[in-house]
Design a protein around this motif. Structure first.
Motif, mmCIF file in Angstrom:
data_model
loop_
_atom_site.group_PDB
_atom_site.id
_atom_site.type_symbol
_atom_site.label_atom_id
_atom_site.label_comp_id
_atom_site.label_asym_id
_atom_site.label_seq_id
_atom_site.Cartn_x
_atom_site.Cartn_y
_atom_site.Cartn_z
ATOM 1 N N HIS A 1 0.806 -1.179 0.085
ATOM 2 C CA HIS A 1 0.083 -0.023 0.085
ATOM 3 C C HIS A 1 0.893 1.171 -0.019
ATOM 4 O O HIS A 1 1.981 1.218 0.468
ATOM 5 N N HIS A 2 0.606 2.206 -0.653
ATOM 6 C CA HIS A 2 1.398 3.441 -0.677
ATOM 7 C C HIS A 2 0.593 4.707 -0.176
ATOM 8 O O HIS A 2 -0.492 5.039 -0.591
ATOM 9 N N PRO A 3 1.118 5.369 0.843
ATOM 10 C CA PRO A 3 0.607 6.334 1.387
ATOM 11 C C PRO A 3 1.193 7.730 0.515
ATOM 12 O O PRO A 3 2.453 7.981 0.590
ATOM 13 N N ILE A 4 0.370 8.221 -0.337
ATOM 14 C CA ILE A 4 0.616 9.163 -1.442
ATOM 15 C C ILE A 4 0.661 10.737 -0.738
ATOM 16 O O ILE A 4 -0.266 11.149 -0.085
ATOM 17 N N HIS A 5 2.092 11.366 -1.006
ATOM 18 C CA HIS A 5 1.806 12.639 -0.213
ATOM 19 C C HIS A 5 2.306 13.817 -1.403
ATOM 20 O O HIS A 5 3.216 13.561 -2.285
ATOM 21 N N MET A 6 1.564 14.961 -1.206
ATOM 22 C CA MET A 6 1.850 16.098 -2.258
ATOM 23 C C MET A 6 2.351 17.198 -1.196
ATOM 24 O O MET A 6 1.917 17.720 -0.494
ATOM 25 N N HIS A 7 3.448 17.742 -1.946
ATOM 26 C CA HIS A 7 4.003 18.793 -1.215
ATOM 27 C C HIS A 7 3.351 20.278 -1.739
ATOM 28 O O HIS A 7 2.815 20.385 -2.935
ATOM 29 N N GLY A 8 3.446 21.211 -0.818
ATOM 30 C CA GLY A 8 2.950 22.482 -1.132
ATOM 31 C C GLY A 8 1.551 22.704 -1.488
ATOM 32 O O GLY A 8 1.213 23.929 -1.629
ATOM 33 N N HIS A 9 0.693 21.881 -1.305
ATOM 34 C CA HIS A 9 -0.754 22.040 -1.557
ATOM 35 C C HIS A 9 -1.634 21.382 -0.680
ATOM 36 O O HIS A 9 -1.089 20.245 -0.265
ATOM 37 N N THR A 10 -2.606 21.570 -0.615
ATOM 38 C CA THR A 10 -3.621 20.686 -0.052
ATOM 39 C C THR A 10 -4.634 20.505 -1.100
ATOM 40 O O THR A 10 -5.189 21.281 -1.977
ATOM 41 N N PHE A 11 -4.891 18.959 -1.072
ATOM 42 C CA PHE A 11 -5.617 18.758 -2.175
ATOM 43 C C PHE A 11 -6.965 18.183 -1.611
ATOM 44 O O PHE A 11 -7.186 17.537 -0.211
ATOM 45 N N TRP A 12 -8.067 18.151 -2.151
ATOM 46 C CA TRP A 12 -9.422 17.383 -2.083
ATOM 47 C C TRP A 12 -9.514 16.015 -2.417
ATOM 48 O O TRP A 12 -9.321 15.862 -3.524
ATOM 49 N N LEU A 13 -9.855 15.233 -1.434
ATOM 50 C CA LEU A 13 -10.068 13.690 -1.947
ATOM 51 C C LEU A 13 -11.594 13.831 -2.500
ATOM 52 O O LEU A 13 -12.435 13.816 -1.858
ATOM 53 N N THR A 14 -11.679 13.686 -4.035
ATOM 54 C CA THR A 14 -12.854 13.977 -4.454
ATOM 55 C C THR A 14 -13.410 12.570 -4.957
ATOM 56 O O THR A 14 -14.656 12.746 -5.548
ATOM 57 N N GLY A 15 -12.762 11.410 -4.879
ATOM 58 C CA GLY A 15 -13.387 10.315 -5.354
ATOM 59 C C GLY A 15 -12.495 9.219 -5.102
ATOM 60 O O GLY A 15 -11.388 9.502 -4.918
ATOM 61 N N ARG A 16 -12.949 7.935 -5.036
ATOM 62 C CA ARG A 16 -12.400 6.897 -5.251
ATOM 63 C C ARG A 16 -13.093 5.962 -6.349
ATOM 64 O O ARG A 16 -13.988 6.249 -6.726
ATOM 65 N N GLU A 17 -12.163 5.068 -6.748
ATOM 66 C CA GLU A 17 -12.517 4.618 -8.220
ATOM 67 C C GLU A 17 -13.824 4.685 -8.841
ATOM 68 O O GLU A 17 -14.239 5.050 -9.916
ATOM 69 N N GLY A 18 -14.901 3.981 -7.994
ATOM 70 C CA GLY A 18 -16.162 3.886 -8.616
ATOM 71 C C GLY A 18 -16.974 4.896 -9.064
ATOM 72 O O GLY A 18 -17.582 4.941 -9.965
ATOM 73 N N ALA A 19 -16.707 6.218 -8.561
ATOM 74 C CA ALA A 19 -17.696 7.715 -9.007
ATOM 75 C C ALA A 19 -17.150 8.507 -8.146
ATOM 76 O O ALA A 19 -16.155 8.245 -7.252
ATOM 77 N N ARG A 20 -17.433 9.683 -8.586
ATOM 78 C CA ARG A 20 -17.029 10.712 -7.673
ATOM 79 C C ARG A 20 -17.998 10.844 -6.511
ATOM 80 O O ARG A 20 -18.984 10.660 -6.452
ATOM 81 N N THR A 21 -16.974 11.360 -5.484
ATOM 82 C CA THR A 21 -17.846 11.455 -4.140
ATOM 83 C C THR A 21 -18.892 12.775 -4.214
ATOM 84 O O THR A 21 -18.428 13.671 -4.688
ATOM 85 N N PRO A 22 -19.886 12.777 -3.407
ATOM 86 C CA PRO A 22 -20.605 13.840 -3.244
ATOM 87 C C PRO A 22 -19.786 14.857 -2.578
ATOM 88 O O PRO A 22 -19.015 14.746 -1.579
ATOM 89 N N LYS A 23 -19.919 16.223 -3.146
ATOM 90 C CA LYS A 23 -19.065 17.413 -2.644
ATOM 91 C C LYS A 23 -18.982 17.629 -1.141
ATOM 92 O O LYS A 23 -17.957 17.776 -0.403
ATOM 93 N N SER A 24 -20.230 17.358 -0.467
ATOM 94 C CA SER A 24 -20.171 17.647 1.051
ATOM 95 C C SER A 24 -19.484 16.456 1.608
ATOM 96 O O SER A 24 -19.153 16.611 2.760
ATOM 97 N N ALA A 25 -18.807 15.342 1.074
ATOM 98 C CA ALA A 25 -18.050 14.536 1.868
ATOM 99 C C ALA A 25 -16.516 14.748 1.248
ATOM 100 O O ALA A 25 -15.663 13.903 1.738
ATOM 101 N N TRP A 26 -16.148 15.466 0.570
ATOM 102 C CA TRP A 26 -14.701 15.859 0.040
ATOM 103 C C TRP A 26 -14.085 16.284 1.235
ATOM 104 O O TRP A 26 -14.670 17.120 2.175
#
Ligand SMILES: [Cu+2]
Length: 503
Positions: free
Chosen positions: A311-336
């Protein structure tokens, strides 16, 4: 910094980036009078609704485009805004691309797209399962299996509602099937060997055909476990019929994989329990191709872990990202949710979205330390000293020279044929690393720090983006230095040391 004269300013002023005003109703600030890097004063205004989007899209072609969202600047790193608000950390700040233009094409760096032919209203693709050789670092190849000459295989990209037909040819020396991971397709199309269909025998073909009613981040892969571990996977991206709101300017895909390749070998051992080579879209850092974006754009990155068991903990520098979905579909915005690191498990995909509001060259990587270094890169790769035979040591152990406990020549231990002094970054190696357009102008020392499951995110102002992507021979360090001049503290700028590898 002169933003007004930049091509994007012009682009914006001509009002072509229609979608940007989709969510702009809450805080409209006149473009001309505002420094985009300064915090904007919020103004009252009606909140846009989804029902407005179609109307706003066409109307906004005639209106000013605004970059400021109630205190959030798409051009400046910001903790701004109410955590319960739509624009907290840029949550719903749209890209510059109009939703009316349709989804931005998906880009998986270092991988091809699979072409299709329209036949009777069906998108017909051809996949060839075969052994492939992949150069994952300059001069380093792995012999594995994949599709159409590539591992991962080429990307299938379709739109929700399409009917697809995939003709699979088996050029492997053993049976295979292809599974369409995540699709709710009819059971006979599922590709589960022996459970739903007979194996596709070597030299034979099989036709899969089904309607795509889902949208999201999917992939196809062999449904033979050892073939999966041997690299047989590829993207299957389905754009939604109705373009995502807020629209994005970039849509990247990265497949993370692990392989086990012994020293002096090229064949990956798919039975291994340990993995020493790590690839993103079939390449190891520093040969992974950076994601290059323009300052202020809304960016989507889809990441999928197809490692055999890591498993891989993916990290991005310098920015805050929104987790907007996992494979199946886009997550409802209220749950981002806003994230800096996201754990992606085997066979999972996660989708990040963020506003590229922080110019610079940023690391984007798995945070497992061994995965950031190709499992101690010093210990792998060619180990035989040139011109030296090991036969004498193997055939008559009595003749093996005694091992001395001191090392007069460093690590050149008597009696050992191995050269353990580390991965050679030869001139050819460095040439290949630097030959790519996407890395122009980075600091001369960057390849030393981007290893294994690592790549870089480059956020560049318009003019620097054009310099990197449209011109040649940008000197090493020139782009980074310019970013420091504009956005950093020039007095503390550290030039990369002159090194032999800079030739
Ligand atoms: Cu990892």
């Amino acid at each position: 910094m002169d933003r007004e004269s930049s091509p994007r300013r012009h682009f914006l002023k001509t009002g072509m980036a229609a979608a940007a005003s989709l969510a702009a109703g809450k805080a409209l600030v006149a473009q001309e009078s505002v420094d985009p890097n300064a915090a904007a004063a919020p103004q009252a205004g009606p909140l846009p609704t989804s029902a407005d989007s179609g109307r706003l899209t066409s109307e906004s072609k005639r209106t000013e485009v605004h970059d400021e969202y109630d205190g959030f600047s798409r051009f400046k790193p910001s903790r701004g805004n109410d955590p319960d608000g739509d624009f907290y950390l840029g949550k719903l700040v749209p890209g510059f691309r109009s939703a009316a233009e349709g989804p931005v094409p998906f880009l998986a760096p270092d991988l091809e797209k699979l072409p299709y032919k329209m036949k009777d209203g069906v998108k017909e693709f051809e996949l060839v399962a075969q052994s492939v050789r992949r150069e994952f670092l300059p001069g380093y190849v792995m012999d594995v299996w994949g599709y159409n000459g590539s591992t991962p295989g080429p990307t299938i990209e379709v739109v929700q509602g399409d009917r697809v037909r995939v003709v699979v040819h088996n050029e492997l020396p053993e049976p295979t099937t292809v599974h369409w991971h995540g699709f709710e397709c009819p059971v006979q199309q599922d590709g589960s060997m022996t459970l739903t269909q007979n194996p596709i025998m070597p030299g034979k073909s099989h036709v899969y055909e089904f309607d795509i009613h889902e949208e999201g981040t999917f992939f196809y892969h062999s449904h033979v476990a050892m073939q999966e571990a041997f690299g047989m996977v590829g993207w299957f991206i389905v754009h939604p019929k109705k373009v995502f709101d807020p629209p994005v300017d970039r849509d990247f895909g990265l497949i993370f994989q692990n392989f086990h390749i012994e020293p002096n070998q090229t064949i990956s051992n798919s039975w291994a329990m340990d993995w020493n080579w790590h690839t993103i879209n079939g390449r190891s850092g520093p040969y992974t191709t950076p994601l290059v974006v323009k300052h202020g754009e809304r960016v989507r990155v889809r990441i999928m872990d197809f490692s055999p068991m890591q498993h891989h903990p993916i990290h991005m520098h310098g920015h805050t990202f929104w987790l907007t979905g996992r494979e199946g579909a886009r997550t409802p915005k209220s749950a981002w949710i806003p994230r800096n690191t996201e754990l992606i498990a085997v066979a999972q995909a996660s989708v990040f979205e963020f506003i590229a509001n922080n110019p610079g060259d940023w690391m984007f990587h798995c945070h497992m330390v061994h995965h950031m270094m190709n499992h101690m890169v010093e210990q792998v790769g060619p180990r035989i000293r040139p011109g030296q035979s090991v036969d004498a040591y193997l055939t008559n152990l009595d003749q093996r020279p005694a091992v001395e406990m001191k090392h007069p020549r460093g690590f050149d231990t008597p009696g050992y044929p191995q050269g353990m002094q580390g991965m050679k970054m030869s001139e050819e190696f460095m040439q290949a690393i630097w030959n790519r357009r996407e890395v122009q102008g980075m600091r001369a020392t960057w390849p030393q720090s981007v290893h294994g499951l690592m790549t870089t995110l480059r956020v560049l102002p318009d003019d620097l983006y054009s310099r990197v992507m449209d011109t040649d021979d940008v000197p090493k360090g020139a782009i980074f230095e310019e970013i420091v001049q504009r956005f950093g503290t020039p007095s503390t700028y550290q030039k990369a040391p002159a090194m032999s590898m800079e030739k």
